[in-house]
Write an enzyme that holds these catalytic residues in place. Structure first.
Site, mmCIF file in Angstrom:
data_model
loop_
_atom_site.group_PDB
_atom_site.id
_atom_site.type_symbol
_atom_site.label_atom_id
_atom_site.label_comp_id
_atom_site.label_asym_id
_atom_site.label_seq_id
_atom_site.Cartn_x
_atom_site.Cartn_y
_atom_site.Cartn_z
ATOM 1 N N LYS A 46 -84.433 -63.473 89.335
ATOM 2 C CA LYS A 46 -85.540 -62.411 89.898
ATOM 3 C C LYS A 46 -86.408 -61.905 88.771
ATOM 4 O O LYS A 46 -87.256 -61.469 89.249
ATOM 5 C CB LYS A 46 -84.724 -61.210 90.505
ATOM 6 C CG LYS A 46 -83.590 -61.471 91.645
ATOM 7 C CD LYS A 46 -82.754 -60.219 91.820
ATOM 8 C CE LYS A 46 -81.959 -60.386 92.923
ATOM 9 N NZ LYS A 46 -80.978 -59.166 93.135
ATOM 10 N N GLY A 47 -85.882 -62.286 87.680
ATOM 11 C CA GLY A 47 -86.501 -61.691 86.519
ATOM 12 C C GLY A 47 -87.845 -61.951 86.550
ATOM 13 O O GLY A 47 -89.072 -61.195 85.808
ATOM 14 N N GLU A 101 -90.484 -68.544 83.209
ATOM 15 C CA GLU A 101 -89.332 -67.512 83.016
ATOM 16 C C GLU A 101 -89.446 -66.213 82.500
ATOM 17 O O GLU A 101 -90.835 -65.945 81.838
ATOM 18 C CB GLU A 101 -88.694 -68.527 82.131
ATOM 19 C CG GLU A 101 -87.467 -67.739 81.324
ATOM 20 C CD GLU A 101 -86.278 -67.695 82.445
ATOM 21 O OE1 GLU A 101 -86.272 -66.949 83.338
ATOM 22 O OE2 GLU A 101 -85.016 -68.046 82.063
ATOM 23 N N ASP A 102 -88.636 -65.394 82.756
ATOM 24 C CA ASP A 102 -88.860 -64.046 82.341
ATOM 25 C C ASP A 102 -88.903 -63.854 80.598
ATOM 26 O O ASP A 102 -89.678 -63.411 80.036
ATOM 27 C CB ASP A 102 -88.091 -62.851 82.924
ATOM 28 C CG ASP A 102 -86.665 -63.233 82.998
ATOM 29 O OD1 ASP A 102 -86.342 -64.382 82.453
ATOM 30 O OD2 ASP A 102 -85.865 -62.398 83.574
ATOM 31 N N ASP A 105 -83.528 -65.838 75.831
ATOM 32 C CA ASP A 105 -82.676 -65.214 74.712
ATOM 33 C C ASP A 105 -81.923 -66.445 74.099
ATOM 34 O O ASP A 105 -82.396 -67.112 73.073
ATOM 35 C CB ASP A 105 -81.724 -64.451 75.586
ATOM 36 C CG ASP A 105 -81.008 -63.451 74.814
ATOM 37 O OD1 ASP A 105 -81.256 -63.245 73.723
ATOM 38 O OD2 ASP A 105 -80.145 -62.876 75.418
ATOM 39 N N LYS A 133 -87.139 -64.102 72.791
ATOM 40 C CA LYS A 133 -86.271 -63.605 71.330
ATOM 41 C C LYS A 133 -85.902 -64.633 70.479
ATOM 42 O O LYS A 133 -84.736 -65.177 70.910
ATOM 43 C CB LYS A 133 -85.021 -62.889 72.224
ATOM 44 C CG LYS A 133 -85.502 -61.538 72.869
ATOM 45 C CD LYS A 133 -83.838 -60.957 73.175
ATOM 46 C CE LYS A 133 -83.991 -60.042 74.249
ATOM 47 N NZ LYS A 133 -82.563 -59.452 74.625
ATOM 48 N N VAL A 155 -84.366 -55.405 76.750
ATOM 49 C CA VAL A 155 -85.663 -54.998 77.397
ATOM 50 C C VAL A 155 -85.487 -54.843 79.002
ATOM 51 O O VAL A 155 -84.576 -55.599 79.635
ATOM 52 C CB VAL A 155 -86.693 -55.694 76.896
ATOM 53 C CG1 VAL A 155 -87.125 -55.443 75.424
ATOM 54 C CG2 VAL A 155 -86.584 -57.200 77.046
ATOM 55 N N ASP A 161 -84.326 -56.597 84.404
ATOM 56 C CA ASP A 161 -83.343 -55.535 84.874
ATOM 57 C C ASP A 161 -82.035 -55.112 83.992
ATOM 58 O O ASP A 161 -81.955 -56.102 82.756
ATOM 59 C CB ASP A 161 -82.542 -56.029 86.110
ATOM 60 C CG ASP A 161 -81.679 -57.018 85.819
ATOM 61 O OD1 ASP A 161 -82.023 -57.989 85.235
ATOM 62 O OD2 ASP A 161 -80.539 -56.901 86.189
ATOM 63 N N ARG A 167 -86.371 -52.771 87.542
ATOM 64 C CA ARG A 167 -87.085 -54.346 87.734
ATOM 65 C C ARG A 167 -88.498 -53.763 88.007
ATOM 66 O O ARG A 167 -89.690 -54.324 87.675
ATOM 67 C CB ARG A 167 -86.698 -55.117 88.705
ATOM 68 C CG ARG A 167 -85.409 -55.848 88.306
ATOM 69 C CD ARG A 167 -85.112 -56.844 89.406
ATOM 70 N NE ARG A 167 -83.854 -57.379 89.421
ATOM 71 C CZ ARG A 167 -83.544 -58.515 88.407
ATOM 72 N NH1 ARG A 167 -84.288 -59.030 87.586
ATOM 73 N NH2 ARG A 167 -82.187 -58.995 88.472
HETATM 74 P P1 IMP Z 1 -80.386 -67.074 77.945
HETATM 75 O O1 IMP Z 1 -79.688 -68.098 78.984
HETATM 76 O O2 IMP Z 1 -79.467 -66.395 76.988
HETATM 77 O O3 IMP Z 1 -81.658 -67.473 77.314
HETATM 78 O O4 IMP Z 1 -80.750 -65.912 78.813
HETATM 79 C C1 IMP Z 1 -81.980 -65.690 79.779
HETATM 80 C C2 IMP Z 1 -81.629 -64.833 80.964
HETATM 81 O O5 IMP Z 1 -81.026 -63.611 80.484
HETATM 82 C C3 IMP Z 1 -82.929 -64.385 81.194
HETATM 83 O O6 IMP Z 1 -83.737 -65.156 82.472
HETATM 84 C C4 IMP Z 1 -82.680 -63.035 81.639
HETATM 85 O O7 IMP Z 1 -82.457 -62.949 83.153
HETATM 86 C C5 IMP Z 1 -81.472 -62.549 80.976
HETATM 87 N N1 IMP Z 1 -81.883 -61.643 79.766
HETATM 88 C C6 IMP Z 1 -81.709 -62.056 78.546
HETATM 89 N N2 IMP Z 1 -82.279 -61.144 77.652
HETATM 90 C C7 IMP Z 1 -82.433 -59.841 78.557
HETATM 91 C C8 IMP Z 1 -83.155 -58.764 78.023
HETATM 92 O O8 IMP Z 1 -83.315 -58.154 77.114
HETATM 93 N N3 IMP Z 1 -83.399 -58.030 79.420
HETATM 94 C C9 IMP Z 1 -83.228 -58.468 80.578
HETATM 95 N N4 IMP Z 1 -82.677 -59.559 80.880
HETATM 96 C C10 IMP Z 1 -82.623 -60.452 79.630
HETATM 97 MG MG MG Z 2 -84.368 -65.064 84.224
#
Ligand code: IMP
Ligand code: MG
Length: 182
Positions: A46-47, A101-102, A105, A133, A155, A161, A167
């Site tokens: 949803k982000g 994408e939001d 990470d 990040k 964040v 969220d 959100r």
């Molecule tokens: P990744 O697979 O570790 O890159 O995670 C990505 C997903 O984790 C994003 O699409 C977000 O939904 C969630 N996410 C990662 N960091 C944050 C944050 O700081 N705040 C909120 N959601 C996050």
């Molecule tokens: Mg996401």
């Protein structure tokens, strides 16, 4: 204003940057014959909802919109298994795809999604992320368009969220102490 949230990006800063990104994407895709095969913009739910809405409204070319829901974060800030909870419905074979994408990470969510989409033989896949990040990356994946690079903190707001909260905030804030969250 919640005292547990420190504002990192104001609504004005976000909107200005979103318009710059959309202008860049519009330019980059200006040679594509959109009338035959419109580029497909995919929102990762949803982000990315607000970022996706703001970006796509500012693309000055015909496009298509679709939505997918992937999950790596279960609750709060801890990471879980990867899964596709809801798939797109557009046939992307031979089409330009832009994943919106939001936040990137570890990069695992996007790496998984890109692999899934690649198997469907799109003409191209690009990634447009609101936040990056970079320090936390665990897999080798890079966004083609990035709104803002941010450091490690957690964040919220502008779609992002913490356990489904915050959100709806129009700005981006850092959650100072998740244990004090109410
Ligand atoms: P990744 O697979 O570790 O890159 O995670 C990505 C997903 O984790 C994003 O699409 C977000 O939904 C969630 N996410 C990662 N960091 C944050 C944050 O700081 N705040 C909120 N959601 C996050
Ligand atoms: Mg996401």
């Amino acid at each position: 204003m919640n005292s547990n949230i420190k504002v990192l990006l104001t609504e004005e800063q976000i909107q200005k940057r979103v318009k710059e990104l959309a202008a860049q994407i519009t330019l980059d895709y200006s040679s594509v014959d959109n009338s035959i095969r419109r580029p497909v913009f995919i929102c990762t739910l949803k982000g990315a909802i607000y970022f996706f809405a703001d970006i796509t409204k500012n693309i000055k070319r015909p496009i298509m919109l679709d939505f997918a829901k992937l999950s790596s974060y279960r609750n709060g800030t801890t990471s879980g298994e990867m899964e596709m909870q809801s798939d797109i419905t557009t046939d992307i074979e031979g089409r330009d795809v832009i994943i919106v994408e939001d936040i990137i990470d570890s990069g695992k969510t996007l790496a998984y999604f890109v692999e899934v989409l690649k198997k469907r033989n799109p003409k191209s896949i690009k990634i447009c992320a609101f936040l990056d990040k970079k320090e936390r990356r665990e897999v080798d994946i890079k966004a083609d368009y990035v709104g803002f690079d941010i450091p490690c903190g957690f964040v919220v707001g502008y779609g992002l969220d913490y356990a489904e909260k915050y959100r709806e905030l129009p700005y981006l804030g850092e959650l100072i102490d998740p244990s004090k969250d109410i």
